[in-house]
Design an enzyme around this catalytic site. Structure first.
Site, PDB file in Angstrom:
ATOM      1  N   ASP A 203     -10.408  49.050 -10.052  1.00  0.00           N
ATOM      2  CA  ASP A 203     -10.352  49.067  -8.637  1.00  0.00           C
ATOM      3  C   ASP A 203      -9.162  48.136  -8.613  1.00  0.00           C
ATOM      4  O   ASP A 203      -8.707  47.810  -7.242  1.00  0.00           O
ATOM      5  CB  ASP A 203     -11.681  48.326  -8.080  1.00  0.00           C
ATOM      6  CG  ASP A 203     -12.512  49.484  -7.486  1.00  0.00           C
ATOM      7  OD1 ASP A 203     -12.244  50.627  -7.760  1.00  0.00           O
ATOM      8  OD2 ASP A 203     -13.862  49.011  -7.302  1.00  0.00           O
TER       9      ASP A 203
ATOM     10  N   ASN B 193     -19.325  46.329  -3.102  1.00  0.00           N
ATOM     11  CA  ASN B 193     -19.975  47.056  -4.070  1.00  0.00           C
ATOM     12  C   ASN B 193     -21.113  46.285  -4.277  1.00  0.00           C
ATOM     13  O   ASN B 193     -21.922  46.953  -5.267  1.00  0.00           O
ATOM     14  CB  ASN B 193     -19.147  46.929  -5.365  1.00  0.00           C
ATOM     15  CG  ASN B 193     -17.756  47.910  -5.248  1.00  0.00           C
ATOM     16  OD1 ASN B 193     -17.840  49.015  -4.375  1.00  0.00           O
ATOM     17  ND2 ASN B 193     -16.529  47.709  -6.089  1.00  0.00           N
TER      18      ASN B 193
ATOM     19  N   ARG C 136     -19.232  57.945  -1.666  1.00  0.00           N
ATOM     20  CA  ARG C 136     -19.728  58.088  -2.789  1.00  0.00           C
ATOM     21  C   ARG C 136     -21.018  57.519  -3.155  1.00  0.00           C
ATOM     22  O   ARG C 136     -21.788  58.141  -3.623  1.00  0.00           O
ATOM     23  CB  ARG C 136     -18.848  57.949  -3.865  1.00  0.00           C
ATOM     24  CG  ARG C 136     -19.079  58.440  -5.341  1.00  0.00           C
ATOM     25  CD  ARG C 136     -19.194  59.861  -5.474  1.00  0.00           C
ATOM     26  NE  ARG C 136     -19.559  60.172  -6.625  1.00  0.00           N
ATOM     27  CZ  ARG C 136     -19.671  61.645  -7.156  1.00  0.00           C
ATOM     28  NH1 ARG C 136     -19.082  62.370  -6.398  1.00  0.00           N
ATOM     29  NH2 ARG C 136     -20.251  61.819  -8.399  1.00  0.00           N
TER      30      ARG C 136
ATOM     31  N   ILE D 142     -10.660  54.774 -16.738  1.00  0.00           N
ATOM     32  CA  ILE D 142     -12.168  55.189 -16.072  1.00  0.00           C
ATOM     33  C   ILE D 142     -12.176  56.462 -15.322  1.00  0.00           C
ATOM     34  O   ILE D 142     -12.878  57.231 -15.346  1.00  0.00           O
ATOM     35  CB  ILE D 142     -12.457  53.853 -15.184  1.00  0.00           C
ATOM     36  CG1 ILE D 142     -12.434  52.647 -16.011  1.00  0.00           C
ATOM     37  CG2 ILE D 142     -13.722  54.161 -14.423  1.00  0.00           C
ATOM     38  CD1 ILE D 142     -13.508  52.574 -16.902  1.00  0.00           C
TER      39      ILE D 142
ATOM     40  N   CYS E 155     -13.787  58.574  -2.243  1.00  0.00           N
ATOM     41  CA  CYS E 155     -12.372  58.809  -2.562  1.00  0.00           C
ATOM     42  C   CYS E 155     -12.215  59.889  -3.642  1.00  0.00           C
ATOM     43  O   CYS E 155     -13.009  60.163  -4.652  1.00  0.00           O
ATOM     44  CB  CYS E 155     -12.143  57.191  -3.460  1.00  0.00           C
ATOM     45  SG  CYS E 155     -11.896  55.941  -2.285  1.00  0.00           S
TER      46      CYS E 155
END
Length: 419
Positions: free
Chosen positions: A306, A23, A93, A328, A117
């Site tokens: 996550d 990330n 994404r 989220i 995802c």
């Protein structure tokens, strides 16, 4: 197509080194578009999402060299094709992060609406509205975002909700804008701080990293740099859960424990002994059955979404009752039916899972659905009695570098085989 076959019930022990953060790597790679020269990244993870990003940038005209020591040389300083095609964007994404840098440097971009995802809508409207506030003209047509600008102009950006990728996109766009941009309700994740540190090294003027208010003063140009990507806190957290769920003892190296406080607090609640040092974490479960812990996901510095699926697997075999609440994403419980097939006692009520821990899970034939759900199935398979087979493990390769090889180093009986 590959699958993983796991013979469970073995306590994991040993040392493992985490890779660089996925990330962090992805936005920094897109930030290379802003530079007037090449960028060298060290500690870059070997992941399919990184490969997809490199293919996307190469399709636009970038050049790169990936070394065996996980260093990456990339020159995106002179793109010739300002289009992010659907065939590449559909799987990831984060490809939306090309939009801000392309607009800032070239004043135009055509980006396919992204994929990734299937864990919720993850709308891009936050990105588009903020870019319009900076002076961009945007239309969405036939599955593509068309964006142009005479010149981006600094302004105040007020996000209605916290979004990591929207924060990253606008930070990058604002680095070359005219004037000052202030982002309110910005995301505070360590990966955003990592991106900002890289941009500052490139010559950007940014303050407020790690806070909810970030200020960017636009500059005329950014330079190429050498930069080390921060360690992946989610990968580290996943291996710590693997030790906890199997009753083992492991040491994680190349890790920044300060960014993992919310995860470590919950692992301590399970009964694990944890020792932190400058660049390592040691967790010892001493063969104990973990205690159930309640989880509620939120934005950083709170518990990360996550890690929700991994702790769901942990709670499935923990002693006691627990609740796992997801705030989220609205569709991030696709691992629940698969865990239930292994004997887990899980009831989904809206955005909360009620879990009654069972003493053991049983190996089963499972289907992975997304990145972190896949990790939860691997963890469950490591703890289960018998053999677990997990199909569609390409999801895992998006975010975990050589997961089966690292688990083998810890004593797991796990193999990747081709159908």
């Amino acid at each position: 197509m590959y699958k993983l076959i796991i013979n469970g019930g073995i306590a994991l022990n040993g040392h493992v080194k985490t890779a660089g953060s996925k990330n962090s790597s992805l936005p920094i790679l897109f930030a290379s578009i802003l530079a007037n020269g090449p960028i060298t990244l060290t500690n870059t993870p070997h992941l399919s999402d990184v490969s997809t990003t490199l293919r996307l940038l190469m399709d636009m005209g970038a050049e790169f060299i990936l070394e065996s020591d996980n260093s990456l040389f990339i020159d995106s300083s002179n793109l010739t094709n300002l289009v992010a095609q659907y065939n590449l964007v559909k799987t990831m994404r984060a490809s939306i992060l090309a939009l801000g840098p392309m607009l800032a440097k070239y004043c135009k971009a055509k980006i396919s609406l992204p994929g990734g995802c299937a864990i919720g809508s993850r709308p891009v409207n936050l990105h588009l509205k903020a870019l319009e506030d900076l002076g961009a003209f945007i239309k969405v047509e036939n599955g593509y975002i068309y964006a142009t600008a005479k010149k981006l102009i600094g302004t105040e950006i007020h996000f209605d909700q916290i979004s990591v990728t929207a924060t990253e996109n606008i930070i990058m766009a604002a680095t070359l804008a005219t004037g000052i941009t202030t982002i309110y309700n910005a995301a505070q994740e360590p990966e955003i701080v990592d991106l900002i540190n890289c941009l500052i090294k490139m010559g950007a003027k940014i303050s407020g990293a790690g806070t909810s208010i970030i200020t960017i003063e636009g500059v005329d140009e950014l330079s190429g740099v050498t930069y080390a990507v921060c360690p992946d806190r989610i990968e580290a957290g996943t291996y710590l859960v693997a030790a906890t769920i199997t009753g083992g003892k492991i040491t994680i190296k190349n890790v920044c424990y300060q960014s993992m406080r919310a995860i470590l607090v919950k692992l301590l609640e399970t009964g694990a002994d944890i020792k932190t040092e400058k660049n390592s974490i040691t967790l010892d479960m001493k063969g104990k059955r973990p205690k159930a812990v309640n989880i509620k996901t939120s934005t950083y510095p709170n518990f990360p979404t996550d890690m929700q699926a991994q702790f769901t697997a942990l709670n499935a075999i923990a002693d006691g009752y627990s609740t796992i609440t997801e705030t989220i994403f609205e569709n991030r419980f696709m691992h629940i039916p698969e865990l239930s097939r292994m004997g887990a006692s899980l009831v989904l009520e809206g955005n909360t899972v009620v879990c009654k821990g069972v003493k053991s899970l049983t190996g089963a034939y499972l289907m992975a659905t997304d990145l972190r759900a896949s990790a939860s199935l691997v963890l469950a398979g490591l703890a289960a009695i018998g053999t677990t087979t997990i199909e569609r493990v390409y999801h895992l390769d998006r975010g975990y570098e050589m997961i089966e090889e690292k688990l083998k180093l810890l004593g797991a009986q796990i193999e990747r085989v081709q159908d």
